[in-house]
Structure formats: structure tokens, C-alpha cells
Design a protein around this motif. Structure first.
Motif, mmCIF file in Angstrom:
data_model
loop_
_atom_site.group_PDB
_atom_site.id
_atom_site.type_symbol
_atom_site.label_atom_id
_atom_site.label_comp_id
_atom_site.label_asym_id
_atom_site.label_seq_id
_atom_site.Cartn_x
_atom_site.Cartn_y
_atom_site.Cartn_z
ATOM 1 N N ASP A 46 0.851 -1.194 0.000
ATOM 2 C CA ASP A 46 0.000 0.000 0.000
ATOM 3 C C ASP A 46 0.885 1.242 0.000
ATOM 4 O OD1 ASP A 46 -1.836 2.018 0.417
ATOM 5 O OD2 ASP A 46 -2.813 1.097 2.154
ATOM 6 N N LYS A 101 0.497 4.334 -0.782
ATOM 7 C CA LYS A 101 -0.069 5.568 -0.216
ATOM 8 C C LYS A 101 0.057 5.552 1.312
ATOM 9 C CE LYS A 101 -4.235 8.454 -0.183
ATOM 10 N NZ LYS A 101 -4.383 8.528 1.284
ATOM 11 N N ARG A 102 -0.302 4.453 1.924
ATOM 12 C CA ARG A 102 -0.173 4.346 3.377
ATOM 13 C C ARG A 102 1.298 4.357 3.775
ATOM 14 N NH1 ARG A 102 -1.703 5.975 8.151
ATOM 15 N NH2 ARG A 102 -0.932 4.622 9.800
#
Length: 392
Positions: free
Chosen positions: A276, A278-279
Motif C-alpha cells: 500500500d 499511499k499508506r
């Protein structure tokens, strides 16, 4: 301290810490690690006496009375100074802190002075009555040490029945309405118990667990050979992340942290970067706020006799004694060479640590572990399991 649930499961965002101004005095406890001023969390070992015989005890505690412990009045003087210095949390530990009859009085005084008071205990002496007393004074949290299930735990604690007594202590805290969590020190003999600890969290509805990497200090200094290999550590950290996520996805969110190996931060980030991105970017921002190891800056230790240390494991180097100078003076006196270096340790680390791209989020990891193995407090931490490719 790396918040696995906060970072990997997304329970904390960078904005959560920023909206409090990142001030230690204003942050809620679960965000304190992201403070900007890094006022020290102080571990006060209020006694060296203990009713157990733990083989990895950093304090080398014994079941006997010691005549060099700070008195109640001296303890209150210490708390006055810590309060004026704006220490956010006072962690009362030992030995076994519940052995001291004035524990409730000292904890209550700290709370009265505006600090959060927590205790670290083996849990075996927390009766229903004691739990009610601790609840009444406003104790924030009780951390109870478990090394695994009954056979493993009792072996580590050196006393048969310690496991069942600890579970009773947990239940008594829960019945009294006190937040309680588990503390688990990972090593070769109990790494297979990690999943059992997660099962216990779920079965007993325990909201928090801290998984400690082994530090070579006190009686634990004899256990260097019992530490995990780098590959075993990676597998253990992966398992902790997997099990944390599994509970989170079931709607049974637990606060899970790993402690005493800040390589866990970059390792978690690199895993998220694949899963992920973005995270992962948000996690990197939080890791930079966390700043990695904070021995001598964001965490300090005061011993039963008043000696001040960089953390609870660094007992061979005292910066002074609170019976002679206030903690606040000792802690800010950078004329002491080691204190000066610990305040800005990134300037002094050597070898692969000095060249590591994660230095700003790890701060060189655990200096006392490096010293225990190499004799040099600023050599690379031997427990760093990141590969040369990962740190390049």
C-alpha cells in the motif's frame, strides 16, 4: 517503540499528532511517541526486590530487602522535580513494584502532580483489593509480563505457578476497570509462543501488548546466544504484523507495539511500500516524528537508589544521583560526555549505521546492545536485521 497497529493497520494518521502541536504535555498517551519535544518518559525502579527469579531480569532483582531504596519522602521530592520538568509519564517498575507498600501513595502523588502513572509488574501480587486501590487513585495502565503459556512462562520466571498468578492479576485489573496489557520479551525459547499471546489477547479481551526484542543487560546479558538470528527476527516481526492485521480485520482492534529494535520501523515501511504505497508514505512521516531510539533523550531511568541512567538497561553508566542533584539538572547537563552524545547520537554512530538511509527514523537503534557486544557504544547495533541493500 514501533506501533504496529498504529502504522500497519492505519489506526493513526500524521494529522492525529499534528493537531495537538506534537507537545508531550498535550498529546494523548497513544500518540506520545510522536511528540516533538521528547520530554522523557521516566522509568523509576522503585525497588530491587522481587518475588520471582526471572532469567532475563535487567535489574538482577532478588527476593530480599535492600536498604538503599529511596524513601517515600525522597520519592515525592523526585516526583515534584519530574512534574516541574513536565515529564509526561512515570512508569513505576522494579524488581516488583507492588512489593513496596507505598506504591499507591507514590502513584497517587504523581497523578496529583499532573503526570500519567503506569506500572510494569509480573502481576502475581495484584489482588482484587490492590486492583481496586490502583483504580481509585487513577492509575492509567498496568503492564503485566508474560513470556508465553504456562510451561514456558514459569520456566522463565523461575517460580512454578507464576503464570496462573499473573492471569489472576490480569483478571483482577479488568474487574476493577483498569486498562491492562501484556509485555513479552522475544527470544529463541519463546518465539513460537507469539501466536498464543495473540490468542490470549482475544480470549481475555486484553487491549494491548508490547513485544520486546532482547536487550543484553543484567541477567539478560548472559542470553546473547539466545537472541534470534536476523532471519528469525524478520519472521517474528512479520508474524506480529500478520496477527495484528488479522485481529484488526475481524473488528477486534488491539494496540500492538514492538520495542527495543527500531529496525522494525523501516522494515514495516518497506513491507507497506509493496502492499500500500499511499499508506507507506504516511507511515514514513510518522516514523520520522517517532525519531527512533530515544535513550538519554525521550526515555530515562531512575534506579531504586536514585542513580540516573539513559534507559533501564544502561546500568553501568550513571549520570548522577537524584539525592544530590535534581533529575532535571542531571538530564540537561550535556557537559557529561555520554549524555551529550546521546542527545544527538546520529552524529556519533559508526559503520553501517552512519551510512544508513534510515538513520533519521531509527537513530542508530540500541546503543547499549552495541556496547554489550563490541565494547563501543556507537558501533552498529548487532540486532539490526536490515540487509545492506535495504539500508543503502
Amino acid at each position: 517503540m514501533i506501533g504496529i497497529s498504529k502504522l500497519y493497520c492505519g489506526t493513526v494518521e500524521p494529522s492525529d499528532a499534528l493537531r495537538y502541536g506534537r507537545k508531550s504535555s498535550e498529546l494523548p498517551s497513544h500518540l506520545l511517541q510522536f511528540s516533538k519535544d521528547k520530554r522523557p518518559v521516566v522509568v523509576w525502579n522503585i525497588t530491587r526486590r522481587c518475588n520471582l527469579k526471572c532469567i532475563h531480569c535487567y535489574a538482577q532483582a532478588k527476593d530480599q530487602a535492600f536498604d538503599n531504596e529511596l524513601t517515600t519522602d525522597k520519592g515525592k521530592n523526585l516526583i515534584d522535580d519530574l512534574s516541574q520538568y513536565k515529564v509526561p509519564v512515570l512508569l513505576l517498575s522494579g524488581g516488583e513494584p507492588t512489593i513496596r507498600k507505598d506504591l499507591p501513595e507514590l502513584a497517587a502523588y504523581a497523578i496529583e502532580k499532573g503526570m500519567r502513572a503506569v506500572i510494569s509488574t509480573n502481576g502475581t501480587l495484584i489482588t482484587q483489593e490492590m486492583a481496586r486501590v490502583l483504580k481509585d487513585i487513577g492509575l492509567s495502565y498496568v503492564g503485566i509480563s508474560l513470556d508465553g503459556m504456562e510451561k514456558i512462562h514459569d520456566r522463565f520466571r523461575g517460580v512454578k505457578g507464576a503464570y496462573r498468578a499473573a492471569l489472576e492479576g490480569i483478571k483482577n485489573c479488568q474487574d476493577a476497570g483498569i486498562k491492562v496489557g501484556l509485555r513479552f520479551t522475544i527470544n529463541k525459547f519463546n518465539v513460537t509462543e507469539i501466536e498464543n499471546i495473540f490468542n490470549l489477547l482475544e480470549d481475555m479481551d486484553i487491549p494491548r501488548a508490547c513485544f520486546y526484542h532482547l536487550v543484553y543487560a543484567g541477567r539478560g546479558s548472559k542470553l546473547v546466544e539466545e537472541d534470534l538470528t536476523h532471519d528469525e527476527t524478520r519472521k517474528a516481526v512479520d508474524l506480529i504484523m500478520d496477527l495484528t492485521k488479522k485481529l484488526h480485520d475481524k473488528g477486534k482492534e488491539k494496540e500492538i507495539l514492538t520495542v527495543d529494535n527500531h529496525a522494525d520501523g523501516p522494515y514495516l515501511y518497506l513491507r507497506l511500500l509493496k502492499e500500500d504505497p499511499k499508506r507507506a508514505a504516511e507511515v514514513l512521516e510518522l516514523l520520522k516524528m517517532n525519531e527512533g531510539n530515544n535513550s538519554g533523550r525521550g526515555i530515562g531511568c531512575i534506579s531504586w537508589d536514585g542513580e540516573v541512567y539513559a534507559d533501564q538497561f544502561w546500568r553501568h553508566h550513571s549520570f548522577g544521583n537524584v539525592q544530590k542533584r535534581p533529575f532535571s539538572e542531571i538530564w540537561t547537563d550535556t557537559s557529561e560526555p555520554l549524555m551529550k552524545k546521546l542527545k544527538e547520537k546520529k552524529k556519533y554512530v559508526k559503520g553501517r549505521c552512519a551510512k544508513c538511509r534510515w538513520l533519521d527514523v531509527c537513530a542508530g537503534n540500541f546503543r547499549v546492545r552495541a556496547e554489550a557486544v563490541t565494547g563501543d557504544a556507537f558501533a552498529p547495533d548487532p540486532a539490526c536485521y536490515l540487509t545492506d541493500e535495504e539500508i543503502a
